[in-house]
Design a protein around this motif. Structure first.
Motif, PDB file in Angstrom:
ATOM      1  N   HIS A  51       0.811  -1.223   0.000  1.00 18.63           N
ATOM      2  CA  HIS A  51       0.000   0.000   0.000  1.00 18.63           C
ATOM      3  C   HIS A  51       0.846   1.275   0.000  1.00 18.63           C
ATOM      4  CE1 HIS A  51      -4.207  -1.493   0.569  1.00 18.63           C
ATOM      5  NE2 HIS A  51      -3.541  -2.577   0.921  1.00 18.63           N
ATOM      6  N   ASP A  52       2.025   1.243  -0.595  1.00 20.42           N
ATOM      7  CA  ASP A  52       2.788   2.476  -0.775  1.00 20.42           C
ATOM      8  C   ASP A  52       2.124   3.302  -1.874  1.00 20.42           C
ATOM      9  OD1 ASP A  52       4.689   1.828   1.114  1.00 20.42           O
ATOM     10  OD2 ASP A  52       5.953   0.774  -0.324  1.00 20.42           O
ATOM     11  N   VAL A  53       2.056   4.613  -1.674  1.00 24.38           N
ATOM     12  CA  VAL A  53       1.442   5.488  -2.665  1.00 24.38           C
ATOM     13  C   VAL A  53       2.358   6.673  -2.941  1.00 24.38           C
ATOM     14  CG1 VAL A  53      -0.935   4.859  -2.109  1.00 24.38           C
ATOM     15  CG2 VAL A  53       0.155   6.760  -0.896  1.00 24.38           C
ATOM     16  N   ALA A  54       2.273   7.185  -4.175  1.00 26.98           N
ATOM     17  CA  ALA A  54       3.056   8.366  -4.552  1.00 26.98           C
ATOM     18  C   ALA A  54       2.423   9.008  -5.770  1.00 26.98           C
ATOM     19  CB  ALA A  54       4.510   7.997  -4.853  1.00 26.98           C
ATOM     20  N   ALA A  55       2.343  10.319  -5.767  1.00 28.32           N
ATOM     21  CA  ALA A  55       1.894  11.048  -6.943  1.00 28.32           C
ATOM     22  C   ALA A  55       3.063  11.191  -7.905  1.00 28.32           C
ATOM     23  CB  ALA A  55       1.369  12.428  -6.551  1.00 28.32           C
ATOM     24  N   ARG A  56       2.751  11.305  -9.197  1.00 30.47           N
ATOM     25  CA  ARG A  56       3.818  11.482 -10.177  1.00 30.47           C
ATOM     26  C   ARG A  56       4.500  12.818  -9.955  1.00 30.47           C
ATOM     27  NH1 ARG A  56      -0.459   9.899 -14.082  1.00 30.47           N
ATOM     28  NH2 ARG A  56      -0.480   7.629 -14.091  1.00 30.47           N
ATOM     29  N   ALA A  57       5.814  12.791  -9.954  1.00 32.55           N
ATOM     30  CA  ALA A  57       6.574  14.010  -9.715  1.00 32.55           C
ATOM     31  C   ALA A  57       7.883  13.932 -10.492  1.00 32.55           C
ATOM     32  CB  ALA A  57       6.841  14.177  -8.219  1.00 32.55           C
ATOM     33  N   GLY A  58       8.691  14.961 -10.341  1.00 30.34           N
ATOM     34  CA  GLY A  58       9.965  14.980 -11.033  1.00 30.34           C
ATOM     35  C   GLY A  58      10.954  13.996 -10.425  1.00 30.34           C
ATOM     36  N   GLY A  59      12.095  13.895 -11.072  1.00 27.46           N
ATOM     37  CA  GLY A  59      13.123  12.980 -10.588  1.00 27.46           C
ATOM     38  C   GLY A  59      14.030  12.570 -11.726  1.00 27.46           C
ATOM     39  N   THR A  60      15.038  11.797 -11.416  1.00 19.97           N
ATOM     40  CA  THR A  60      16.006  11.348 -12.409  1.00 19.97           C
ATOM     41  C   THR A  60      15.720   9.917 -12.811  1.00 19.97           C
ATOM     42  OG1 THR A  60      17.697  12.786 -11.435  1.00 19.97           O
ATOM     43  CG2 THR A  60      18.461  11.043 -12.891  1.00 19.97           C
ATOM     44  N   ARG A  61      15.802   9.652 -14.106  1.00 18.30           N
ATOM     45  CA  ARG A  61      15.637   8.309 -14.632  1.00 18.30           C
ATOM     46  C   ARG A  61      16.961   7.866 -15.245  1.00 18.30           C
ATOM     47  NH1 ARG A  61      12.177   8.985 -11.704  1.00 18.30           N
ATOM     48  NH2 ARG A  61       9.932   8.836 -11.987  1.00 18.30           N
ATOM     49  N   LEU A  62      17.494   6.765 -14.758  1.00 15.46           N
ATOM     50  CA  LEU A  62      18.775   6.243 -15.228  1.00 15.46           C
ATOM     51  C   LEU A  62      18.529   5.092 -16.201  1.00 15.46           C
ATOM     52  CD1 LEU A  62      20.662   6.166 -11.813  1.00 15.46           C
ATOM     53  CD2 LEU A  62      20.686   7.978 -13.539  1.00 15.46           C
ATOM     54  N   LEU A  63      18.952   5.276 -17.430  1.00 16.87           N
ATOM     55  CA  LEU A  63      18.723   4.279 -18.475  1.00 16.87           C
ATOM     56  C   LEU A  63      20.050   3.771 -19.025  1.00 16.87           C
ATOM     57  CD1 LEU A  63      15.885   6.011 -20.560  1.00 16.87           C
ATOM     58  CD2 LEU A  63      15.666   4.668 -18.466  1.00 16.87           C
ATOM     59  N   ARG A  64      20.003   2.569 -19.589  1.00 16.34           N
ATOM     60  CA  ARG A  64      21.121   2.025 -20.361  1.00 16.34           C
ATOM     61  C   ARG A  64      20.575   1.645 -21.726  1.00 16.34           C
ATOM     62  NH1 ARG A  64      23.837  -0.986 -16.741  1.00 16.34           N
ATOM     63  NH2 ARG A  64      25.304   0.746 -16.513  1.00 16.34           N
ATOM     64  N   HIS A  65      20.687   2.584 -22.675  1.00 13.66           N
ATOM     65  CA  HIS A  65      20.085   2.417 -23.986  1.00 13.66           C
ATOM     66  C   HIS A  65      20.978   1.566 -24.875  1.00 13.66           C
ATOM     67  CE1 HIS A  65      18.385   3.549 -27.924  1.00 13.66           C
ATOM     68  NE2 HIS A  65      17.277   3.745 -27.227  1.00 13.66           N
TER      69      HIS A  65
END
Length: 289
Positions: A219-233
């Motif tokens: 039952h963890d909840v969070a609204a969408r917000a900013g942040g960093t996304r780390l990808l390996r394309h």
């Protein structure tokens, strides 16, 4: 007597938060005696909230409705953050109800699609109710995956995070991002936690993935917000993207999500390189009809 589904969800949420709260954090003295269950006891929450244990027990069992004043006190006792407090109040019917007559699947607003079309160096996509993927641009397809090959009824971002092997590899911190995605889905579900499409999605993913099942029941909840996304394309290598979210005024349950990079950074140069490989034909970007 049939209980209200939202009250059952409210009770489950209170129980989950109670189990995750350390007694010391709640201001309770350490008696030194071992605890049979993690977190706080029901009588401890009731005492801190100045309500009877019987009343709080019935709240957790989904048998009674609580006033906004009581819920506000419980939110403080359980150390809820702003997202969790909003989720709690919505489950109790203390905020705006879901829009009447909503169709099974939303249609992307025209202005959101126009914004996507104008983004050439920025990956963007529109998320709707319960993280349904409503539209995306060519950069999002090049950066994440070809969403167009996924049947429309299966275009749900949380579903793709758990079922698409390429996305599991794409996120360098997949576990953290997947858990956050589940928190977003739980937050989105607050207005109608027993909706048929949501129930089917949760049942499917709970069967397919034990991690989803564990995180959903937490039952963890969070609204969408900013942040960093780390990808390996697979084409342009490691990327560090900044995530921003913009709400649609005409339909607040539609949000434009964009991934950007600081000009001059390695990620920015990599995105420009990736953009140069994309065909500029209109059919390069897609969205739900």
């Amino acid at each position: 007597m049939r209980r209200e589904p939202s009250l059952e969800e409210l009770g489950s949420f209170l129980k989950a938060r109670r189990a995750q709260l350390d007694p010391g954090t709640a201001g309770l003295p350490d008696s030194g005696a071992p605890r049979r269950v993690p977190g706080l006891r029901r009588e401890e929450v009731a005492g801190l909230a100045a309500i009877s244990t019987d009343y709080y027990t019935r709240l957790e069992q989904g048998r009674v409705q609580a006033s906004e004043a009581v819920l506000d006190v419980l939110a403080t006792v359980l150390r809820l953050d702003d997202d969790q407090r909003e989720y709690l109040l919505t489950l109790a019917g203390k905020s705006a109800p879901p829009a009447a007559g909503r169709s099974a699947r939303q249609e992307v607003q025209p202005q959101m699609r126009h914004l996507l079309d104008d983004l050439t160096l920025t990956a963007g996509f529109v998320l709707g109710h319960n993280t349904d993927l409503l539209a995306w641009n060519a950069m999002a397809a090049a950066l994440v995956m070809d969403f167009g090959r996924v049947p429309e009824e299966e275009r749900n971002y949380v579903r793709l995070v758990f079922t698409e092997p390429s996305i599991r590899v794409l996120y360098r911190d997949w576990e953290a991002m997947a858990r956050l995605a589940v928190s977003h889905l739980r937050m989105d579900s607050r207005r109608n936690p027993r909706e048929a499409r949501l129930t089917a999605l949760v049942e499917e993913l709970s069967t397919l993935d034990p991690q989803f099942r564990l995180w959903w029941t937490s039952h963890d909840v969070a609204a969408r917000a900013g942040g960093t996304r780390l990808l390996r394309h697979p084409v342009v290598g490691d990327l560090a993207l900044e995530r921003s979210t913009f709400m649609c005024a005409e339909d607040p349950e539609q949000q434009l999500v964009v991934w950007t990079a600081k000009p001059g950074s390695q990620t920015y140069d990599a995105l420009r390189s990736l953009a140069s490989t994309i065909e500029t034909a209109p059919e390069a970007a897609h969205g739900a009809a």
